[in-house]
Design a protein around this motif. Structure first.
Motif, PDB file in Angstrom:
ATOM      1  N   LEU A  38     -21.327  -9.455  18.142  1.00  0.00           N
ATOM      2  CA  LEU A  38     -20.642  -8.170  18.047  1.00  0.00           C
ATOM      3  C   LEU A  38     -20.036  -7.870  19.417  1.00  0.00           C
TER       4      LEU A  38
ATOM      5  N   ASP B 119     -29.950  -5.045  15.968  1.00  0.00           N
ATOM      6  CA  ASP B 119     -29.806  -6.086  16.990  1.00  0.00           C
ATOM      7  C   ASP B 119     -30.818  -5.954  18.123  1.00  0.00           C
TER       8      ASP B 119
ATOM      9  N   ARG C 115     -44.206 -15.777  20.150  1.00  0.00           N
ATOM     10  CA  ARG C 115     -44.248 -14.401  19.657  1.00  0.00           C
ATOM     11  C   ARG C 115     -44.824 -14.360  18.244  1.00  0.00           C
TER      12      ARG C 115
ATOM     13  N   ILE D 182     -35.963  -7.532  10.800  1.00  0.00           N
ATOM     14  CA  ILE D 182     -35.625  -6.213  10.256  1.00  0.00           C
ATOM     15  C   ILE D 182     -34.230  -6.221   9.610  1.00  0.00           C
TER      16      ILE D 182
ATOM     17  N   ASP E 226     -36.178  -2.416  16.216  1.00  0.00           N
ATOM     18  CA  ASP E 226     -36.238  -2.238  17.664  1.00  0.00           C
ATOM     19  C   ASP E 226     -34.972  -1.608  18.235  1.00  0.00           C
TER      20      ASP E 226
ATOM     21  N   ASP F 130     -25.231 -12.747  13.466  1.00  0.00           N
ATOM     22  CA  ASP F 130     -26.210 -12.978  14.533  1.00  0.00           C
ATOM     23  C   ASP F 130     -25.620 -13.861  15.625  1.00  0.00           C
ATOM     24  N   ALA F 131     -25.955 -13.510  16.861  1.00  0.00           N
ATOM     25  CA  ALA F 131     -25.419 -14.215  18.021  1.00  0.00           C
ATOM     26  C   ALA F 131     -26.017 -15.618  18.183  1.00  0.00           C
ATOM     27  N   GLN F 132     -27.195 -15.867  17.592  1.00  0.00           N
ATOM     28  CA  GLN F 132     -27.814 -17.198  17.762  1.00  0.00           C
ATOM     29  C   GLN F 132     -26.908 -18.273  17.164  1.00  0.00           C
TER      30      GLN F 132
ATOM     31  N   GLY G  67     -44.691  -2.830  16.366  1.00  0.00           N
ATOM     32  CA  GLY G  67     -43.217  -2.880  16.401  1.00  0.00           C
ATOM     33  C   GLY G  67     -42.613  -3.333  15.083  1.00  0.00           C
ATOM     34  N   ILE G  68     -43.072  -4.449  14.590  1.00  0.00           N
ATOM     35  CA  ILE G  68     -42.463  -5.019  13.388  1.00  0.00           C
ATOM     36  C   ILE G  68     -42.756  -4.140  12.173  1.00  0.00           C
TER      37      ILE G  68
ATOM     38  N   GLY H  98     -27.470  -8.395  13.458  1.00  0.00           N
ATOM     39  CA  GLY H  98     -28.819  -8.869  13.789  1.00  0.00           C
ATOM     40  C   GLY H  98     -29.528  -9.464  12.584  1.00  0.00           C
TER      41      GLY H  98
ATOM     42  N   GLY I  85     -49.441  -3.532  18.466  1.00  0.00           N
ATOM     43  CA  GLY I  85     -48.839  -4.521  17.575  1.00  0.00           C
ATOM     44  C   GLY I  85     -48.126  -3.882  16.396  1.00  0.00           C
TER      45      GLY I  85
HETATM   46  C1  FAD Z   1     -44.393  -9.713  23.994  1.00  0.00           C
HETATM   47  C2  FAD Z   1     -44.184  -9.068  22.672  1.00  0.00           C
HETATM   48  C3  FAD Z   1     -45.226  -9.092  21.757  1.00  0.00           C
HETATM   49  C4  FAD Z   1     -45.056  -8.446  20.532  1.00  0.00           C
HETATM   50  N1  FAD Z   1     -46.110  -8.421  19.663  1.00  0.00           N
HETATM   51  C5  FAD Z   1     -45.977  -7.764  18.485  1.00  0.00           C
HETATM   52  C6  FAD Z   1     -47.064  -7.675  17.545  1.00  0.00           C
HETATM   53  O1  FAD Z   1     -48.155  -8.185  17.744  1.00  0.00           O
HETATM   54  N2  FAD Z   1     -46.839  -6.989  16.403  1.00  0.00           N
HETATM   55  C7  FAD Z   1     -45.634  -6.394  16.129  1.00  0.00           C
HETATM   56  O2  FAD Z   1     -45.491  -5.774  15.088  1.00  0.00           O
HETATM   57  N3  FAD Z   1     -44.601  -6.474  16.968  1.00  0.00           N
HETATM   58  C8  FAD Z   1     -44.735  -7.130  18.141  1.00  0.00           C
HETATM   59  N4  FAD Z   1     -43.685  -7.191  19.003  1.00  0.00           N
HETATM   60  C9  FAD Z   1     -42.440  -6.523  18.658  1.00  0.00           C
HETATM   61  C10 FAD Z   1     -41.629  -7.306  17.621  1.00  0.00           C
HETATM   62  O3  FAD Z   1     -41.374  -8.608  18.084  1.00  0.00           O
HETATM   63  C11 FAD Z   1     -40.328  -6.527  17.369  1.00  0.00           C
HETATM   64  O4  FAD Z   1     -40.676  -5.210  16.960  1.00  0.00           O
HETATM   65  C12 FAD Z   1     -39.481  -7.174  16.274  1.00  0.00           C
HETATM   66  O5  FAD Z   1     -39.150  -8.487  16.611  1.00  0.00           O
HETATM   67  C13 FAD Z   1     -38.192  -6.374  16.100  1.00  0.00           C
HETATM   68  O6  FAD Z   1     -37.394  -6.982  15.149  1.00  0.00           O
HETATM   69  P1  FAD Z   1     -35.831  -6.666  15.063  1.00  0.00           P
HETATM   70  O7  FAD Z   1     -35.344  -7.462  13.885  1.00  0.00           O
HETATM   71  O8  FAD Z   1     -35.618  -5.171  15.091  1.00  0.00           O
HETATM   72  O9  FAD Z   1     -35.223  -7.214  16.428  1.00  0.00           O
HETATM   73  P2  FAD Z   1     -35.137  -8.708  17.008  1.00  0.00           P
HETATM   74  O10 FAD Z   1     -36.255  -9.534  16.528  1.00  0.00           O
HETATM   75  O11 FAD Z   1     -34.965  -8.545  18.486  1.00  0.00           O
HETATM   76  O12 FAD Z   1     -33.799  -9.299  16.344  1.00  0.00           O
HETATM   77  C14 FAD Z   1     -32.518  -8.878  16.782  1.00  0.00           C
HETATM   78  C15 FAD Z   1     -31.479  -9.924  16.373  1.00  0.00           C
HETATM   79  O13 FAD Z   1     -30.186  -9.437  16.762  1.00  0.00           O
HETATM   80  C16 FAD Z   1     -29.421 -10.494  17.324  1.00  0.00           C
HETATM   81  N5  FAD Z   1     -28.428  -9.897  18.264  1.00  0.00           N
HETATM   82  C17 FAD Z   1     -28.673  -9.250  19.427  1.00  0.00           C
HETATM   83  N6  FAD Z   1     -27.531  -8.852  19.996  1.00  0.00           N
HETATM   84  C18 FAD Z   1     -26.518  -9.249  19.183  1.00  0.00           C
HETATM   85  C19 FAD Z   1     -25.087  -9.127  19.224  1.00  0.00           C
HETATM   86  N7  FAD Z   1     -24.433  -8.507  20.219  1.00  0.00           N
HETATM   87  N8  FAD Z   1     -24.356  -9.670  18.205  1.00  0.00           N
HETATM   88  C20 FAD Z   1     -24.984 -10.292  17.171  1.00  0.00           C
HETATM   89  N9  FAD Z   1     -26.335 -10.436  17.093  1.00  0.00           N
HETATM   90  C21 FAD Z   1     -27.102  -9.928  18.079  1.00  0.00           C
HETATM   91  C22 FAD Z   1     -30.450 -11.368  18.025  1.00  0.00           C
HETATM   92  O14 FAD Z   1     -29.977 -12.711  18.151  1.00  0.00           O
HETATM   93  C23 FAD Z   1     -31.660 -11.265  17.087  1.00  0.00           C
HETATM   94  O15 FAD Z   1     -31.707 -12.308  16.132  1.00  0.00           O
HETATM   95  C24 FAD Z   1     -43.824  -7.819  20.229  1.00  0.00           C
HETATM   96  C25 FAD Z   1     -42.772  -7.840  21.147  1.00  0.00           C
HETATM   97  C26 FAD Z   1     -42.959  -8.435  22.377  1.00  0.00           C
HETATM   98  C27 FAD Z   1     -41.833  -8.395  23.368  1.00  0.00           C
END
Ligand code: FAD
Length: 400
Positions: A142, A171, A55, A16, A296, A35-37, A308-309, A12, A306
């Motif tokens: 993955l 991820d 977002r 994060i 996440d 990353d899958a993108q 999550g991040i 991912g 707000g």
């Molecule tokens: C509607 C909405 C509003 C939000 N507003 C807020 C806010 O105001 N403030 C805040 O703090 N947070 C907010 N969040 C939450 C925030 O967006 C997340 O907490 C944050 O993006 C999590 O980051 P991450 O890196 O853990 O996961 P993600 O951003 O989901 O990144 C995961 C990565 O893993 C990759 N991946 C997935 N599966 C695979 C696989 N099998 N193989 C390889 N790669 C893979 C994906 O392509 C992606 O790039 C919001 C979320 C939503 C849904």
């Protein structure tokens, strides 16, 4: 691609996963981020209503400090698309309860910063690309995870075996790595979706975050760097959310202003709207031998506060600190003892935030007169009590 070996695989390349990679880089261990993108997408640069990423995230001062330590915040700030907010106004649409927080009373420049998620990712990708011991592999899914006493093996969908001492699952909420590692979760679906969009307001958002608690779910207006633009996150039951997506702009604006009840700025225009399903999901364990979860993938929470991040960035920082320390002491930095220390630090905080979101959701989702009375009394009391207010602000700015 031929099989290969590294020290750490991070699944991912979201905010994060990339933050964890950069925080771990001083170990000089070899790190690959999958990353899958298909590729890294450049972030938005134009400023019309439809150009803003749907977002956005509200970064607390604690998160921007960590991003500064990684060297990313400077680029994010200089890009000119950061909306600092100095005030926060929270109210109960069904009653009289109101709380207002402001940065000045805390001697802070801002309570937080609204940034489009792709802007933060872009700064982190650029830094990772300049870091000798980090490689990002795009278009790499993955597919399988194997573990033995000596190593973990990540198998990609294309059939490449990547052997590593440690795999970090970053991820996202629907984490495949978590599932493949056999880690169970506790999950609550709210039967709700969040509508996200960019809106134009008149006469301006006054650098404030506006949040209304409606019986149908919370509605937030988050100030962007343009003084007349905000991002909205409006949580609604599935059916209602879908009907607002189909509504024409005029009807949507009318409904949105009605929901704001004249307390926030008046909304005069809206971009295309998008829907996100809302689930709250918490991993029962954050680790198993040679595998650990962050962001996440470990805990997806309701976006109403707000946070999550911010929780995810705290995970990345805490995990990297433990691994760095163990590596410096020449001990087994991938061992469950080290990973457990990280889990102990973070699980309590993450659970507390999730429980608070659940309580808010319950309290504000009820039309029962007793619940309304409690809410009004509660919000007004918080506003009147400096100590309680300070506690809430500490959570909001990431010092809790
Ligand atoms: C509607 C909405 C509003 C939000 N507003 C807020 C806010 O105001 N403030 C805040 O703090 N947070 C907010 N969040 C939450 C925030 O967006 C997340 O907490 C944050 O993006 C999590 O980051 P991450 O890196 O853990 O996961 P993600 O951003 O989901 O990144 C995961 C990565 O893993 C990759 N991946 C997935 N599966 C695979 C696989 N099998 N193989 C390889 N790669 C893979 C994906 O392509 C992606 O790039 C919001 C979320 C939503 C849904």
């Amino acid at each position: 691609m031929a099989d290969y070996q590294v020290d750490i695989v991070i699944v991912g390349a979201g905010v994060i996963g990339l933050s964890a990679a950069l925080a771990l880089a001083p170990t000089k261990l070899n790190i690959v981020v999958l990353d899958a993108q298909p590729s890294h997408r450049p972030p938005p640069t134009q400023r019309a209503l439809s150009d803003w990423a749907p977002r956005v995230t509200a970064l607390t001062p604690a998160s921007t400090k960590f991003l500064s330590e990684l060297g990313a915040w400077q680029a994010i700030w200089e890009g000119g698309r950061v909306g600092p907010y100095t005030d926060m106004v929270v109210w109960d649409s069904e009653g009289t309860g109101l709380v207002e927080f402001d940065a000045k009373s805390l001697s802070l420049d801002a309570l937080g910063y609204i940034v489009e998620a792709p802007i933060t990712t872009d700064a982190l990708v650029n830094l990772a690309n300049q870091t000798a011991n980090i490689t990002i592999e795009w278009d790499t899914w993955l597919a399988q995870l194997d573990f033995d006493d000596h190593q973990a093996t990540v198998v990609t969908r294309a059939g490449t075996n990547i052997r590593a001492q440690l795999v970090i699952g970053a991820d996202g909420g629907r984490s495949v790595s978590r599932e493949l590692a056999g880690i169970r979760t506790r999950q609550w679906s709210y039967g709700q979706k969040a509508i996200v969009a960019t809106v134009r307001v008149a006469p301006g958002h006054a650098s404030a975050c506006w949040q209304a608690f409606l019986p149908t779910g919370p509605l937030a207006l988050l100030p962007l760097s343009e003084t007349d633009l905000c991002s909205i996150v409006w949580s609604l039951d599935d059916q209602e959310a879908e009907s607002w997506i189909e509504a024409d702009d005029g009807a949507f604006l009318k409904g949105l202003n009605l929901a704001l009840g004249g307390r926030g700025p008046q909304v005069i225009d809206v971009s295309e709207r998008q829907l996100f399903p809302l689930v709250q999901c918490h991993a029962i364990d954050y680790l198993r031998d040679r595998f650990v979860l962050v962001g996440d993938a470990a805990h997806a929470i309701h976006p109403l506060a707000g946070q999550g991040i911010n929780l995810g960035l705290s995970d990345a920082k805490a995990l990297a600190a433990e691994v760095l320390l163990a590596h410096k002491r020449n001990t087994e930095w991938w061992s469950p003892t080290v990973l457990k220390r990280y889990e102990r630090q973070r699980k309590g905080d993450n659970l507390a935030m999730m429980a608070a979101m659940q309580a808010f959701k319950w309290g504000f989702g009820s039309r029962h007169p007793a619940a309304t009375m409690l809410r009004n009394a509660g919000l007004t009391a918080v506003d009147a009590m400096p100590l309680a207010k300070r506690w809430f602000i500490k959570q909001a700015v990431g010092e809790g």
